[in-house]
Design an enzyme around this catalytic site. Structure first.
Site, PDB file in Angstrom:
ATOM      1  N   GLU A 178       0.884  -1.183   0.000  1.00 52.93           N
ATOM      2  CA  GLU A 178       0.000   0.000   0.000  1.00 52.93           C
ATOM      3  C   GLU A 178       0.909   1.217   0.000  1.00 52.93           C
ATOM      4  O   GLU A 178       1.433   1.605   1.046  1.00 52.93           O
ATOM      5  CB  GLU A 178      -0.894  -0.006   1.246  1.00 52.93           C
ATOM      6  CG  GLU A 178      -1.834  -1.180   1.339  1.00 52.93           C
ATOM      7  CD  GLU A 178      -2.864  -1.206   0.228  1.00 52.93           C
ATOM      8  OE1 GLU A 178      -2.975  -0.221  -0.524  1.00 52.93           O
ATOM      9  OE2 GLU A 178      -3.545  -2.223   0.101  1.00 52.93           O
TER      10      GLU A 178
ATOM     11  N   CYS B  14      -1.875   9.372   2.181  1.00 55.51           N
ATOM     12  CA  CYS B  14      -1.589   8.638   0.953  1.00 55.51           C
ATOM     13  C   CYS B  14      -2.659   8.938  -0.081  1.00 55.51           C
ATOM     14  O   CYS B  14      -2.362   9.234  -1.232  1.00 55.51           O
ATOM     15  CB  CYS B  14      -1.519   7.150   1.232  1.00 55.51           C
ATOM     16  SG  CYS B  14      -2.969   6.540   2.085  1.00 55.51           S
TER      17      CYS B  14
HETATM   18  N1  LIG Z   1      -1.396   3.401   0.469  1.00 56.24           N
HETATM   19  C1  LIG Z   1      -1.574   3.501   1.776  1.00 56.24           C
HETATM   20  O1  LIG Z   1      -2.430   2.873   2.353  1.00 56.24           O
HETATM   21  C2  LIG Z   1      -0.703   4.451   2.583  1.00 56.24           C
HETATM   22  C3  LIG Z   1      -1.143   4.881   3.832  1.00 56.24           C
HETATM   23  C4  LIG Z   1      -0.347   5.755   4.552  1.00 56.24           C
HETATM   24  C5  LIG Z   1       0.869   6.191   4.037  1.00 56.24           C
HETATM   25  N2  LIG Z   1       1.274   5.755   2.826  1.00 56.24           N
HETATM   26  C6  LIG Z   1       2.530   6.210   2.249  1.00 56.24           C
HETATM   27  O2  LIG Z   1       3.569   6.212   3.217  1.00 56.24           O
HETATM   28  C7  LIG Z   1       4.538   7.190   2.887  1.00 56.24           C
HETATM   29  C8  LIG Z   1       4.878   8.008   4.101  1.00 56.24           C
HETATM   30  O3  LIG Z   1       5.237   7.206   5.176  1.00 56.24           O
HETATM   31  P1  LIG Z   1       6.756   6.926   5.602  1.00 56.24           P
HETATM   32  O4  LIG Z   1       7.578   8.115   5.321  1.00 56.24           O
HETATM   33  O5  LIG Z   1       6.734   6.403   6.999  1.00 56.24           O
HETATM   34  O6  LIG Z   1       7.130   5.765   4.597  1.00 56.24           O
HETATM   35  P2  LIG Z   1       8.472   4.891   4.535  1.00 56.24           P
HETATM   36  O7  LIG Z   1       8.314   4.041   3.335  1.00 56.24           O
HETATM   37  O8  LIG Z   1       9.672   5.727   4.657  1.00 56.24           O
HETATM   38  O9  LIG Z   1       8.421   3.975   5.855  1.00 56.24           O
HETATM   39  C9  LIG Z   1       7.367   3.056   6.102  1.00 56.24           C
HETATM   40  C10 LIG Z   1       7.857   2.010   7.091  1.00 56.24           C
HETATM   41  O10 LIG Z   1       8.852   1.203   6.462  1.00 56.24           O
HETATM   42  C11 LIG Z   1       9.966   1.048   7.324  1.00 56.24           C
HETATM   43  N3  LIG Z   1      11.149   0.784   6.488  1.00 56.24           N
HETATM   44  C12 LIG Z   1      12.034   1.664   5.982  1.00 56.24           C
HETATM   45  N4  LIG Z   1      12.961   1.012   5.227  1.00 56.24           N
HETATM   46  C13 LIG Z   1      12.649  -0.308   5.260  1.00 56.24           C
HETATM   47  C14 LIG Z   1      13.203  -1.485   4.673  1.00 56.24           C
HETATM   48  N5  LIG Z   1      14.275  -1.425   3.883  1.00 56.24           N
HETATM   49  N6  LIG Z   1      12.618  -2.668   4.930  1.00 56.24           N
HETATM   50  C15 LIG Z   1      11.515  -2.743   5.706  1.00 56.24           C
HETATM   51  N7  LIG Z   1      10.943  -1.675   6.288  1.00 56.24           N
HETATM   52  C16 LIG Z   1      11.497  -0.457   6.070  1.00 56.24           C
HETATM   53  C17 LIG Z   1       9.988   2.354   8.085  1.00 56.24           C
HETATM   54  O11 LIG Z   1      10.748   2.229   9.249  1.00 56.24           O
HETATM   55  C18 LIG Z   1       8.503   2.569   8.350  1.00 56.24           C
HETATM   56  O12 LIG Z   1       8.075   1.824   9.452  1.00 56.24           O
HETATM   57  C19 LIG Z   1       3.914   8.028   1.790  1.00 56.24           C
HETATM   58  O13 LIG Z   1       4.469   7.673   0.558  1.00 56.24           O
HETATM   59  C20 LIG Z   1       2.451   7.647   1.852  1.00 56.24           C
HETATM   60  O14 LIG Z   1       1.748   7.834   0.653  1.00 56.24           O
HETATM   61  C21 LIG Z   1       0.516   4.871   2.094  1.00 56.24           C
END
Ligand SMILES: NC(=O)c1ccc[n+]([C@@H]2O[C@H](COP(=O)([O-])OP(=O)(O)OC[C@H]3O[C@@H](n4cnc5c(N)ncnc54)[C@H](O)[C@@H]3O)[C@@H](O)[C@H]2O)c1
Length: 596
Positions: free
Chosen positions: A300, A334
């Site tokens: 997502e 998002c």
């Molecule tokens: N489509 C949806 O349902 C939805 C909902 C909310 C937010 N988002 C998206 O989330 C983003 C913002 O959130 P963010 O900045 O926390 O996102 P991010 O991708 O930076 O981090 C998300 C999670 O992934 C973890 N992570 C980071 N690197 C990783 C790796 N290599 N392996 C596994 N886990 C890892 C982070 O610690 C965090 O818990 C935006 O792009 C937004 O659109 C999507």
């Protein structure tokens, strides 16, 4: 009897049945729900604290830190340190969850509903506390938290209470043509341990959302919270643990792991399915890691939703929805409205009315009731937002509304990470601001002439999460929405698909794949098993003699005739097939060698 008498009697019966159902399904269960006590002494904002008492914390480059450092983005106040879990520690959490799940897999839906009611009761009684914790950790206002954290979570719980069991019960399917004597069903068993890796933008809902679906479907769950929402996440875990204990379940069913990328990666390889919610770039890495163990993964990811306003739409009605869709949670959604396409005849009016509301938006401290918009969660993101705006302006965009960085509603300087609500016009698709996910309070508006042009613009983007189309002519709005390549569409509203928790949530293209809410999301936490068995006691599959080993010489002809008999497109082909089946059987009978 007079007709009105009949109507009256039927009306009374209907009301009595309704009252009975309300008492049995809602009142009695709610009265029986135990209240839980959760220690919140260390997260409650002390009344005596003044801003001067606050330790102003300037975050360093946290990636190299030994610990996860938490602070309030709106005040830069220190909140706490949390451990960075190593891969072996993550695996230990998964092991404990796996053990607890073995018992939970056999729990009844009654027990699962009790657990949900306990949580719901706590949420209803502690809305302010939950919102305060979320607001302090993420920077969003109390109203943004009430909408995005509480309302959505209550709706999810309510939907699961009402419909969850129905969608997890075995589903019977037709038996087809050849196997009329069979009864077919699909069973939904728990997968085991679900791993959820979640972002910071809704610290409460992002934890509760996958947790509710996983637990209700009989799984355990280990959640990797974001390094930007660890303080709140660890508090919310206390609510979940207290509720599990009160419902007679093991608290080990739900774990939270804290840390950065390495912690998240370790989770991917040790669970039975991963629900990843986050950015597209990290989603790619998660999929790569999941491929090593062939762990199924739901992605997502980011979005850049198109918001289309046709010339026959009621602009004055649409504008408040447009501004809420763009500025909710400082635009850090998002499924946020990021690209506004407005048809030429109503473009000027739309820009004027949007700008007028945006100018009145009061940016300020999240806990203050007069604040309309809070802070930006990640420090480096403020710079990214500024560079997107500056670049667009250099390329010919114009600012209909541009505020000043970190300036509060009374012109005072704010200490934290703030970005003013901004309205840009004269933008086009060659600009980064119309292509990349902005994730901030920026409303970029473009003009369009024809419906086809609106569709083409909406589709000219790497993301495909949601879209919204506004027109008085519902058929026209639906026709436009149906041509937009994305996972969700709202007609004359914005993002309300998410408030209908029966609907799946998710996107296409760089917005990811598979669905994590609704019936699809709930069943997605399950091992989907196809089961077939005899429908009646005395009719079962018998392999015709001529197909038994060693097969008869005319076995192939028999098989061909059988297929014609079952699938022939006209009655003559079927009769012909039947005749040949009988002939083949009788020929085989005559030739059957005598067994010695
Ligand atoms: N489509 C949806 O349902 C939805 C909902 C909310 C937010 N988002 C998206 O989330 C983003 C913002 O959130 P963010 O900045 O926390 O996102 P991010 O991708 O930076 O981090 C998300 C999670 O992934 C973890 N992570 C980071 N690197 C990783 C790796 N290599 N392996 C596994 N886990 C890892 C982070 O610690 C965090 O818990 C935006 O792009 C937004 O659109 C999507």
């Amino acid at each position: 009897m007079e007709l009105w008498w009949v109507v009256l009697v039927l009306g009374v019966i209907f009301l009595a049945l309704l009252a009975r159902s309300l008492v049995y399904h809602y009142l009695i269960p709610m009265l029986r729900v135990p209240a839980i006590d959760v220690d919140a002494s260390d997260v409650i904002l002390k009344k005596s604290e003044s801003p001067e008492d606050n330790y102003i914390y300037i975050p360093k480059k946290v990636k190299n830190s030994e610990r996860v450092q938490c602070y309030e983005p709106a005040t830069m106040k220190y909140l706490g340190f949390f451990p960075i879990l190593k891969p072996e520690e993550v695996r230990e959490h998964v092991k404990q969850a796996r053990e607890a799940q073995k018992t939970w897999a056999d729990s009844t839906f009654k027990q699962r509903r009790l657990l949900l009611r306990i949580m719901l009761k706590y949420i209803l009684d502690h809305q302010e506390l939950i919102c305060q914790v979320s607001a302090r950790d993420s920077g969003k206002t109390m109203v943004d938290a009430a909408l995005g954290e509480i309302l959505t979570t209550c709706e999810k719980i309510n939907w699961l209470l009402k419909e969850g069991e129905r969608w997890l019960k075995p589903e019977y399917r037709s038996a087809g043509t050849v196997l009329l004597h069979k009864s077919n069903r699909v069973e939904y068993h728990p997968l085991g341990v679900i791993g959820a890796i979640v972002p910071w933008n809704y610290p409460f809902h992002n934890i509760f959302n996958p947790m509710l679906a996983a637990i209700f479907s009989g799984n355990a769950i280990v959640i990797k919270v974001s390094e930007h929402a660890t303080w709140s996440g660890c508090f919310y875990l206390r609510i979940i643990h207290s509720a599990l204990i009160a419902a007679g379940a093991s608290p080990d069913l739900v774990h939270i792991v804290t840390g950065f990328a390495e912690t998240g990666e370790a989770l991917v390889g040790s669970v039975d399915k991963v629900i990843f919610v986050g950015s597209t770039g990290v989603g790619r890495k998660v999929m790569e890691a999941a491929s090593r163990t062939l762990t199924p993964v739901v992605l997502e990811l980011g979005g850049k939703d198109a918001f289309i306003v046709c010339d026959d739409a009621d602009v004055t009605e649409v504008v408040p929805i447009a501004v809420r869709g763009a500025l909710q949670s400082s635009g850090q959604n998002c499924a946020g409205a990021e690209r506004f396409y407005v048809q030429e005849p109503v473009y000027e009016k739309f820009v004027r009315e949007v700008s007028s509301i945006v100018k009145s938006v009061r940016m300020g401290l999240p806990l203050e009731r007069q604040s309309d918009m809070g802070a930006i969660c990640m420090s480096e993101h403020v710079e990214k937002l500024q560079s997107l705006v500056d670049e667009a302006l250099e390329d010919g965009a114009e600012c209909a509304v541009c505020g000043i960085h970190s300036m509060g509603k009374n012109g005072e300087e704010l200490v934290g990470q703030f970005f003013p609500p901004t309205v840009l016009i004269n933008v086009n698709h060659s600009m980064r601001i119309m292509q990349e996910e902005v994730f901030g309070p920026i409303i970029s508006i473009m003009k369009f002439q024809t419906d086809q042009e609106a569709v083409d613009l909406a589709n000219d983007c790497n993301f495909g999460l949601g879209c919204a189309v506004f027109s008085k002519d519902k058929r026209r709005a639906n026709a436009i929405a149906s041509k937009i390549y994305c996972g969700m569409a709202t007609i004359n509203d914005f993002a309300t698909t998410y408030m209908s928790q029966a609907l799946p949530f998710g996107g296409v293209k760089h917005s990811g794949f598979d669905r994590f809410a609704g019936i699809e999301g709930l069943r997605g936490c399950c091992l989907v098993k196809a089961v077939t068995e005899d429908r009646w006691p005395f009719i079962r599959t018998v392999i015709p003699k001529l197909l038994q080993y060693p097969v008869a010489d005319n076995a192939f002809e028999f098989q061909g005739a059988l297929i014609r008999m079952f699938y022939g497109l006209d009655v003559w082909t079927k009769i012909n097939g039947l005749t040949d089946v009988l002939k083949a059987l009788s020929a085989a009978n005559k030739k059957t060698p005598v067994q010695k």
